[in-house]
Design a protein around this motif. Structure first.
Motif, PDB file in Angstrom:
ATOM      1  N   GLY A  87      13.232   6.968  -5.799  1.00 36.63           N
ATOM      2  CA  GLY A  87      14.498   7.532  -5.327  1.00 36.63           C
ATOM      3  C   GLY A  87      14.886   6.938  -3.997  1.00 36.63           C
ATOM      4  O   GLY A  87      14.418   5.866  -3.606  1.00 36.63           O
ATOM      5  N   GLY A  88      15.721   7.648  -3.275  1.00 33.51           N
ATOM      6  CA  GLY A  88      16.277   7.147  -2.028  1.00 33.51           C
ATOM      7  C   GLY A  88      15.254   6.847  -0.953  1.00 33.51           C
ATOM      8  O   GLY A  88      15.346   5.826  -0.266  1.00 33.51           O
ATOM      9  N   ILE A  89      14.287   7.731  -0.762  1.00 32.11           N
ATOM     10  CA  ILE A  89      13.278   7.516   0.275  1.00 32.11           C
ATOM     11  C   ILE A  89      12.409   6.311  -0.086  1.00 32.11           C
ATOM     12  O   ILE A  89      12.111   5.468   0.767  1.00 32.11           O
ATOM     13  N   ALA A  90      12.031   6.184  -1.350  1.00 23.96           N
ATOM     14  CA  ALA A  90      11.247   5.026  -1.792  1.00 23.96           C
ATOM     15  C   ALA A  90      12.026   3.735  -1.554  1.00 23.96           C
ATOM     16  O   ALA A  90      11.457   2.718  -1.154  1.00 23.96           O
ATOM     17  N   LYS A  91      13.315   3.785  -1.786  1.00 21.13           N
ATOM     18  CA  LYS A  91      14.161   2.601  -1.581  1.00 21.13           C
ATOM     19  C   LYS A  91      14.154   2.173  -0.113  1.00 21.13           C
ATOM     20  O   LYS A  91      14.092   0.986   0.190  1.00 21.13           O
ATOM     21  N   ILE A  92      14.181   3.131   0.799  1.00 24.25           N
ATOM     22  CA  ILE A  92      14.121   2.811   2.232  1.00 24.25           C
ATOM     23  C   ILE A  92      12.828   2.078   2.554  1.00 24.25           C
ATOM     24  O   ILE A  92      12.837   1.077   3.281  1.00 24.25           O
ATOM     25  N   PHE A  93      11.706   2.547   2.015  1.00 26.22           N
ATOM     26  CA  PHE A  93      10.431   1.878   2.267  1.00 26.22           C
ATOM     27  C   PHE A  93      10.413   0.470   1.686  1.00 26.22           C
ATOM     28  O   PHE A  93       9.852  -0.446   2.292  1.00 26.22           O
ATOM     29  N   ARG A  94      11.028   0.278   0.515  1.00 22.10           N
ATOM     30  CA  ARG A  94      11.094  -1.064  -0.079  1.00 22.10           C
ATOM     31  C   ARG A  94      11.975  -1.992   0.758  1.00 22.10           C
ATOM     32  O   ARG A  94      11.586  -3.120   1.060  1.00 22.10           O
ATOM     33  N   ILE A  95      13.165  -1.533   1.135  1.00 19.12           N
ATOM     34  CA  ILE A  95      14.119  -2.359   1.882  1.00 19.12           C
ATOM     35  C   ILE A  95      13.531  -2.796   3.220  1.00 19.12           C
ATOM     36  O   ILE A  95      13.742  -3.925   3.658  1.00 19.12           O
ATOM     37  N   THR A  96      12.811  -1.918   3.871  1.00 23.50           N
ATOM     38  CA  THR A  96      12.238  -2.237   5.181  1.00 23.50           C
ATOM     39  C   THR A  96      10.967  -3.073   5.086  1.00 23.50           C
ATOM     40  O   THR A  96      10.434  -3.504   6.111  1.00 23.50           O
ATOM     41  N   GLY A  97      10.454  -3.292   3.885  1.00 20.94           N
ATOM     42  CA  GLY A  97       9.250  -4.091   3.707  1.00 20.94           C
ATOM     43  C   GLY A  97       7.957  -3.326   3.938  1.00 20.94           C
ATOM     44  O   GLY A  97       6.875  -3.916   3.894  1.00 20.94           O
ATOM     45  N   MET A  98       8.059  -2.030   4.153  1.00 15.51           N
ATOM     46  CA  MET A  98       6.838  -1.254   4.418  1.00 15.51           C
ATOM     47  C   MET A  98       5.954  -1.134   3.185  1.00 15.51           C
ATOM     48  O   MET A  98       4.753  -0.891   3.320  1.00 15.51           O
ATOM     49  N   ASN A 100       5.019  -3.512   1.537  1.00 14.87           N
ATOM     50  CA  ASN A 100       4.106  -4.650   1.609  1.00 14.87           C
ATOM     51  C   ASN A 100       2.910  -4.356   2.511  1.00 14.87           C
ATOM     52  O   ASN A 100       1.913  -5.064   2.473  1.00 14.87           O
ATOM     53  N   MET A 101       3.042  -3.328   3.357  1.00 17.07           N
ATOM     54  CA  MET A 101       1.981  -2.988   4.305  1.00 17.07           C
ATOM     55  C   MET A 101       1.184  -1.759   3.887  1.00 17.07           C
ATOM     56  O   MET A 101       0.052  -1.574   4.328  1.00 17.07           O
ATOM     57  N   LEU A 102       1.786  -0.895   3.084  1.00 23.10           N
ATOM     58  CA  LEU A 102       1.165   0.364   2.676  1.00 23.10           C
ATOM     59  C   LEU A 102       1.166   0.470   1.163  1.00 23.10           C
ATOM     60  O   LEU A 102       2.120   0.052   0.514  1.00 23.10           O
ATOM     61  N   ARG A 103       0.111   1.051   0.609  1.00 25.10           N
ATOM     62  CA  ARG A 103       0.102   1.354  -0.816  1.00 25.10           C
ATOM     63  C   ARG A 103       0.946   2.593  -1.034  1.00 25.10           C
ATOM     64  O   ARG A 103       0.810   3.583  -0.309  1.00 25.10           O
ATOM     65  N   VAL A 104       1.833   2.539  -2.024  1.00 28.36           N
ATOM     66  CA  VAL A 104       2.735   3.651  -2.320  1.00 28.36           C
ATOM     67  C   VAL A 104       2.437   4.160  -3.721  1.00 28.36           C
ATOM     68  O   VAL A 104       2.301   3.380  -4.667  1.00 28.36           O
ATOM     69  N   PHE A 105       2.353   5.487  -3.846  1.00 27.99           N
ATOM     70  CA  PHE A 105       2.078   6.149  -5.111  1.00 27.99           C
ATOM     71  C   PHE A 105       3.152   7.190  -5.357  1.00 27.99           C
ATOM     72  O   PHE A 105       3.800   7.656  -4.430  1.00 27.99           O
ATOM     73  N   GLU A 106       3.326   7.579  -6.616  1.00 31.45           N
ATOM     74  CA  GLU A 106       4.328   8.595  -6.947  1.00 31.45           C
ATOM     75  C   GLU A 106       3.763  10.009  -6.905  1.00 31.45           C
ATOM     76  O   GLU A 106       4.521  10.966  -6.828  1.00 31.45           O
ATOM     77  N   THR A 107       2.432  10.139  -6.956  1.00 31.82           N
ATOM     78  CA  THR A 107       1.791  11.453  -6.876  1.00 31.82           C
ATOM     79  C   THR A 107       0.569  11.365  -5.962  1.00 31.82           C
ATOM     80  O   THR A 107       0.066  10.278  -5.670  1.00 31.82           O
ATOM     81  N   VAL A 108       0.073  12.522  -5.547  1.00 34.87           N
ATOM     82  CA  VAL A 108      -1.012  12.592  -4.565  1.00 34.87           C
ATOM     83  C   VAL A 108      -2.356  12.139  -5.139  1.00 34.87           C
ATOM     84  O   VAL A 108      -3.094  11.396  -4.483  1.00 34.87           O
ATOM     85  N   ASP A 109      -2.710  12.586  -6.329  1.00 33.42           N
ATOM     86  CA  ASP A 109      -4.055  12.319  -6.855  1.00 33.42           C
ATOM     87  C   ASP A 109      -4.430  10.838  -6.880  1.00 33.42           C
ATOM     88  O   ASP A 109      -5.521  10.476  -6.425  1.00 33.42           O
ATOM     89  N   PRO A 110      -3.572   9.933  -7.404  1.00 37.93           N
ATOM     90  CA  PRO A 110      -3.960   8.516  -7.380  1.00 37.93           C
ATOM     91  C   PRO A 110      -4.092   7.959  -5.959  1.00 37.93           C
ATOM     92  O   PRO A 110      -4.925   7.087  -5.714  1.00 37.93           O
ATOM     93  N   ALA A 111      -3.310   8.478  -5.025  1.00 37.64           N
ATOM     94  CA  ALA A 111      -3.413   8.031  -3.633  1.00 37.64           C
ATOM     95  C   ALA A 111      -4.757   8.447  -3.041  1.00 37.64           C
ATOM     96  O   ALA A 111      -5.412   7.655  -2.354  1.00 37.64           O
ATOM     97  N   VAL A 112      -5.180   9.689  -3.321  1.00 35.42           N
ATOM     98  CA  VAL A 112      -6.479  10.171  -2.836  1.00 35.42           C
ATOM     99  C   VAL A 112      -7.601   9.351  -3.470  1.00 35.42           C
ATOM    100  O   VAL A 112      -8.552   8.950  -2.783  1.00 35.42           O
ATOM    101  N   GLU A 113      -7.505   9.070  -4.763  1.00 32.74           N
ATOM    102  CA  GLU A 113      -8.523   8.257  -5.445  1.00 32.74           C
ATOM    103  C   GLU A 113      -8.601   6.864  -4.834  1.00 32.74           C
ATOM    104  O   GLU A 113      -9.696   6.337  -4.608  1.00 32.74           O
ATOM    105  N   PHE A 114      -7.444   6.258  -4.572  1.00 30.88           N
ATOM    106  CA  PHE A 114      -7.407   4.931  -3.960  1.00 30.88           C
ATOM    107  C   PHE A 114      -8.116   4.940  -2.611  1.00 30.88           C
ATOM    108  O   PHE A 114      -8.963   4.096  -2.335  1.00 30.88           O
ATOM    109  N   LEU A 115      -7.779   5.894  -1.755  1.00 31.47           N
ATOM    110  CA  LEU A 115      -8.411   5.946  -0.438  1.00 31.47           C
ATOM    111  C   LEU A 115      -9.896   6.284  -0.536  1.00 31.47           C
ATOM    112  O   LEU A 115     -10.689   5.807   0.271  1.00 31.47           O
ATOM    113  N   GLY A 116     -10.259   7.071  -1.524  1.00 28.73           N
ATOM    114  CA  GLY A 116     -11.682   7.353  -1.747  1.00 28.73           C
ATOM    115  C   GLY A 116     -12.461   6.077  -2.015  1.00 28.73           C
ATOM    116  O   GLY A 116     -13.573   5.897  -1.504  1.00 28.73           O
TER     117      GLY A 116
END
Length: 124
Positions: A87-98, A100-116
């Motif tokens: 959506g709109g917030i995700a688009k802002i992160f894409r446009i700004t190139g962020m 490329n610096m941060l892993r982005v997920f659509e839900t919390v569980d896969p993000a927690v697994e990734f950081l684990g």
């Protein structure tokens, strides 16, 4: 429930914390998030999931706080992942190139697994 413009956190493991941001992340509310991220880092919490699912508005100050938080945890061998649904917030992160610096997920569980897995690489 966290009020609009509020932030909360939860330690989901010995190393990973989830920070939930609600409402607007702008020039008025971003300083509180900055202070929370600094406090967590001072307590050794440097593997952070920033859950922005409930963020409806994001300005450049908010982006700066996210970027600063990422840099602080990276300086302490940590990582930050974002949870931002499409959506709109995700688009802002894409446009700004962020994205490329941060892993982005659509839900919390896969993000927690990734950081684990990232924690295991550092502390395993």
């Amino acid at each position: 429930m966290v009020a609009s413009g509020g932030h909360s956190y939860e330690h989901v493991s010995d190393y990973v914390s989830v920070v939930t941001v609600v409402g607007e992340l702008d020039v008025y509310t971003a300083p509180a998030l900055r202070e929370l991220l600094i406090e967590l880092q001072h307590h050794g919490r440097v593997f952070l999931v920033l859950d922005m699912t409930a963020v409806g508005y994001l300005d450049s100050t908010g982006l700066g706080v996210v970027l600063g938080g990422m840099r602080r945890v990276s300086a302490h061998d940590g990582r930050m992942a974002l949870v931002v649904p499409e959506g709109g917030i995700a688009k802002i992160f894409r446009i700004t190139g962020m994205t490329n610096m941060l892993r982005v997920f659509e839900t919390v569980d896969p993000a927690v697994e990734f950081l684990g897995r990232e924690v295991q690489g550092v502390h395993g």
